[in-house]
Design a protein around this motif. Structure first.
Motif, PDB file in Angstrom:
ATOM      1  N   GLN A 169      23.568 -29.388  12.266  1.00  0.00           N
ATOM      2  CA  GLN A 169      22.644 -30.194  12.149  1.00  0.00           C
ATOM      3  C   GLN A 169      21.837 -28.780  12.640  1.00  0.00           C
ATOM      4  O   GLN A 169      20.551 -29.018  13.935  1.00  0.00           O
ATOM      5  N   SER A 170      22.206 -27.579  13.797  1.00  0.00           N
ATOM      6  CA  SER A 170      21.299 -26.984  14.185  1.00  0.00           C
ATOM      7  C   SER A 170      21.908 -25.773  13.879  1.00  0.00           C
ATOM      8  O   SER A 170      23.258 -24.990  13.312  1.00  0.00           O
ATOM      9  N   VAL A 171      20.891 -24.483  14.621  1.00  0.00           N
ATOM     10  CA  VAL A 171      20.943 -23.231  14.518  1.00  0.00           C
ATOM     11  C   VAL A 171      20.740 -22.058  15.807  1.00  0.00           C
ATOM     12  O   VAL A 171      19.359 -23.149  16.522  1.00  0.00           O
ATOM     13  N   GLN A 172      22.029 -22.565  16.226  1.00  0.00           N
ATOM     14  CA  GLN A 172      21.627 -21.288  17.384  1.00  0.00           C
ATOM     15  C   GLN A 172      21.428 -19.611  17.349  1.00  0.00           C
ATOM     16  O   GLN A 172      22.423 -19.157  16.471  1.00  0.00           O
ATOM     17  N   ILE A 173      20.524 -18.889  17.609  1.00  0.00           N
ATOM     18  CA  ILE A 173      20.290 -17.534  17.114  1.00  0.00           C
ATOM     19  C   ILE A 173      18.721 -17.288  18.463  1.00  0.00           C
ATOM     20  O   ILE A 173      18.480 -18.437  18.897  1.00  0.00           O
ATOM     21  N   ILE A 174      19.581 -15.843  18.682  1.00  0.00           N
ATOM     22  CA  ILE A 174      18.502 -14.876  19.628  1.00  0.00           C
ATOM     23  C   ILE A 174      16.952 -15.146  19.690  1.00  0.00           C
ATOM     24  O   ILE A 174      16.497 -14.744  18.110  1.00  0.00           O
ATOM     25  N   TYR A 175      16.428 -15.739  19.466  1.00  0.00           N
ATOM     26  CA  TYR A 175      14.636 -15.981  19.700  1.00  0.00           C
ATOM     27  C   TYR A 175      14.023 -15.515  21.583  1.00  0.00           C
ATOM     28  O   TYR A 175      13.620 -16.255  21.791  1.00  0.00           O
ATOM     29  N   ASN A 176      12.625 -14.199  21.126  1.00  0.00           N
ATOM     30  CA  ASN A 176      11.980 -14.274  22.072  1.00  0.00           C
ATOM     31  C   ASN A 176      11.320 -13.767  22.290  1.00  0.00           C
ATOM     32  O   ASN A 176      10.612 -13.348  20.808  1.00  0.00           O
ATOM     33  N   LEU A 177      10.622 -12.922  23.407  1.00  0.00           N
ATOM     34  CA  LEU A 177       9.471 -12.395  22.903  1.00  0.00           C
ATOM     35  C   LEU A 177       9.748 -10.612  22.588  1.00  0.00           C
ATOM     36  O   LEU A 177       8.760  -9.798  22.107  1.00  0.00           O
ATOM     37  N   PHE A 178      11.408 -10.421  22.117  1.00  0.00           N
ATOM     38  CA  PHE A 178      11.844  -8.885  22.188  1.00  0.00           C
ATOM     39  C   PHE A 178      12.691  -9.408  21.118  1.00  0.00           C
ATOM     40  O   PHE A 178      12.714  -8.897  19.971  1.00  0.00           O
ATOM     41  N   ARG A 179      12.596 -10.614  20.643  1.00  0.00           N
ATOM     42  CA  ARG A 179      13.774 -11.221  18.599  1.00  0.00           C
ATOM     43  C   ARG A 179      12.654 -11.890  18.467  1.00  0.00           C
ATOM     44  O   ARG A 179      12.772 -12.972  18.127  1.00  0.00           O
ATOM     45  N   ARG A 181      11.615 -12.238  14.621  1.00  0.00           N
ATOM     46  CA  ARG A 181      12.055 -12.079  13.323  1.00  0.00           C
ATOM     47  C   ARG A 181      12.486 -13.476  13.033  1.00  0.00           C
ATOM     48  O   ARG A 181      11.994 -14.408  11.432  1.00  0.00           O
ATOM     49  N   PRO A 182      13.227 -14.771  13.927  1.00  0.00           N
ATOM     50  CA  PRO A 182      13.282 -15.951  13.556  1.00  0.00           C
ATOM     51  C   PRO A 182      11.285 -16.275  12.865  1.00  0.00           C
ATOM     52  O   PRO A 182      12.027 -18.100  11.784  1.00  0.00           O
ATOM     53  N   LEU A 186      12.780 -18.071   8.929  1.00  0.00           N
ATOM     54  CA  LEU A 186      14.150 -18.786   8.990  1.00  0.00           C
ATOM     55  C   LEU A 186      13.654 -20.591   9.365  1.00  0.00           C
ATOM     56  O   LEU A 186      13.556 -21.422   8.938  1.00  0.00           O
ATOM     57  N   PHE A 187      12.135 -20.585  10.385  1.00  0.00           N
ATOM     58  CA  PHE A 187      11.796 -22.372  10.961  1.00  0.00           C
ATOM     59  C   PHE A 187      11.149 -22.963  10.108  1.00  0.00           C
ATOM     60  O   PHE A 187      11.275 -23.898   9.906  1.00  0.00           O
ATOM     61  N   GLU A 188      10.237 -21.739   9.117  1.00  0.00           N
ATOM     62  CA  GLU A 188       9.834 -23.067   8.491  1.00  0.00           C
ATOM     63  C   GLU A 188      11.184 -23.306   7.380  1.00  0.00           C
ATOM     64  O   GLU A 188      11.103 -24.771   6.408  1.00  0.00           O
ATOM     65  N   GLN A 189      12.267 -22.715   7.298  1.00  0.00           N
ATOM     66  CA  GLN A 189      13.728 -23.508   6.424  1.00  0.00           C
ATOM     67  C   GLN A 189      14.050 -24.437   7.076  1.00  0.00           C
ATOM     68  O   GLN A 189      14.893 -25.511   6.271  1.00  0.00           O
ATOM     69  N   THR A 190      14.454 -24.406   8.636  1.00  0.00           N
ATOM     70  CA  THR A 190      14.821 -25.460   9.391  1.00  0.00           C
ATOM     71  C   THR A 190      13.630 -26.800   9.488  1.00  0.00           C
ATOM     72  O   THR A 190      15.012 -27.493   9.296  1.00  0.00           O
ATOM     73  N   GLN A 191      13.014 -26.284   9.664  1.00  0.00           N
ATOM     74  CA  GLN A 191      11.793 -27.428   8.819  1.00  0.00           C
ATOM     75  C   GLN A 191      12.289 -28.290   8.761  1.00  0.00           C
ATOM     76  O   GLN A 191      12.482 -29.476   7.940  1.00  0.00           O
ATOM     77  N   LYS A 192      12.273 -27.262   7.539  1.00  0.00           N
ATOM     78  CA  LYS A 192      12.773 -27.920   5.576  1.00  0.00           C
ATOM     79  C   LYS A 192      13.297 -29.056   5.712  1.00  0.00           C
ATOM     80  O   LYS A 192      13.465 -30.124   4.749  1.00  0.00           O
ATOM     81  N   GLN A 325      14.733  -5.345  11.581  1.00  0.00           N
ATOM     82  CA  GLN A 325      15.260  -5.020  10.642  1.00  0.00           C
ATOM     83  C   GLN A 325      16.551  -5.648  10.869  1.00  0.00           C
ATOM     84  O   GLN A 325      17.998  -5.445  10.056  1.00  0.00           O
ATOM     85  N   ARG A 326      17.614  -5.647  12.121  1.00  0.00           N
ATOM     86  CA  ARG A 326      19.037  -4.836  12.485  1.00  0.00           C
ATOM     87  C   ARG A 326      19.600  -6.566  12.655  1.00  0.00           C
ATOM     88  O   ARG A 326      20.705  -6.773  12.169  1.00  0.00           O
ATOM     89  N   TRP A 327      18.941  -7.726  12.687  1.00  0.00           N
ATOM     90  CA  TRP A 327      19.168  -8.881  12.824  1.00  0.00           C
ATOM     91  C   TRP A 327      18.146 -10.066  12.219  1.00  0.00           C
ATOM     92  O   TRP A 327      19.024 -10.878  12.493  1.00  0.00           O
TER      93      TRP A 327
END
Length: 327
Positions: A169-179, A181-182, A186-192, A325-327
């Motif tokens: 139901q959910s994905v928790q991931i680091i997403y901020n001004l320094f990360r 890439r999601p 990823l967000f396109e796929q989670t929304q789908k 490219q690391r995460w």
């Protein structure tokens, strides 16, 4: 406060919620009375979702949230995590016996009959290729021990694999001004797929508060001191994987971009909310003042296009070459 739907749970949760890592431990000294005051303040301000884990203070933050439920009458949701109690932390440990034991322990800590949302706690990548693990979680839902389950991940690739399982139901991931890439795929796929996204470490271990400097010192038991090179767990969990001095340079480049009347932390939180694929951010708060400052970001106006572009430029210059490219 603003609210967004979390996956297919039917829940609408606060866009600025509460991350309970700091009140559990490994962020320096913390006082339970301050922590309880922070939790109460969060509820007062409309927060209805709290994220914790069984290893935060060895269950300390779970028990504090149980106290909050006893002391307040309004409903709210608690998400916890399981898996990091394993020693060694290996894929084979994610079996029925261990997962069931972890769930039972969290049920006792939280003083509930069913966990609202259980998340696998950044397991080894192999776990996402073990359908039997997700079968165990399905069985725990069927048994009434869990209402829902999701995953907490280190890497975008792990999240993309995880959301192939229909029960996630959910994905928790680091997403901020320094990360950033999601946001690429990823967000396109989670929304789908109707999967919620919890953006963790939204302030990059406090770097994006704008309150740190080259002389900032951290206690020996603070992960910002002992985990800068990934000595205890994934390096990306500390300052988003950035070298501390590089992170400070990036913060200085952002200072002029903070809108009038806002703090840098509030800008950083509002930036995350600009993406419709993000359900909520989960900043920590050790006291009521920190919580109030964070929560205020939920109702700020959108950042304008020129600010968004300037922030993207800072990422491209300082962070992207080191972390993308690391995460």
């Amino acid at each position: 406060m603003q609210y967004r739907p979390l996956g297919r749970t039917g829940w609408n949760i606060s866009t600025v919620s509460f991350g309970a890592w700091a009140i559990g431990g490994t962020w320096g000294a913390v006082d339970d009375s301050d922590s309880m005051a922070a939790l109460h303040r969060a509820l007062d301000l409309g927060v209805n979702f709290f994220d914790t884990a069984d290893v935060y203070g060895d269950g300390r933050s779970e028990r504090l949230l149980a106290r909050l439920r006893l002391e307040r009458s309004e409903p709210f949701y608690i998400a916890t995590k399981a898996g990091r109690r394993l020693a060694p932390h290996v894929a084979a440990g994610y079996n029925r016996e261990n997962l069931t034991a972890f769930v039972e322990r969290s049920l006792r800590n939280l003083q509930v009959e069913a966990i609202d949302l259980l998340q696998l706690h950044c397991p080894p990548a192999e776990v996402f290729y073990m359908p039997e693990v997700f079968g165990v979680l399905d069985d725990l839902v069927a048994a009434g021990k869990l209402r829902h389950y999701g995953v907490s991940v280190e890497k975008v690739e792990e999240a993309l694999k995880a959301i192939e399982y229909p029960g996630v139901q959910s994905v928790q991931i680091i997403y901020n001004l320094f990360r950033q890439r999601p946001a690429e795929l990823l967000f396109e796929q989670t929304q789908k797929r109707g999967v919620g996204v919890l953006a963790r470490l939204p302030l990059s271990s406090g770097l994006l508060s704008g309150k740190m400097g080259a002389q900032s010192a951290f206690a020996a038991d603070d992960h910002r001191q002992f985990n800068r090179e990934g000595a205890a767990f994934d390096r990306g969990e500390t300052f988003s994987g950035l070298d501390f001095q590089v992170g400070l340079q990036a913060v200085e480049a952002m200072r002029a971009l903070v809108p009038p009347g806002q703090s840098m932390a509030q800008m950083a939180l509002r930036w995350i909310q600009m993406h419709p694929g993000v359900t909520c951010t989960i900043p920590g708060g050790k006291n009521p003042t920190q919580v109030a400052d964070n929560v205020a970001a939920a109702d700020l106006p959108p950042l304008d296009a020129s600010t968004m572009q300037a922030l993207a430029d800072v990422y491209e210059r300082f962070a992207k070459p080191l972390v993308h490219q690391r995460w």
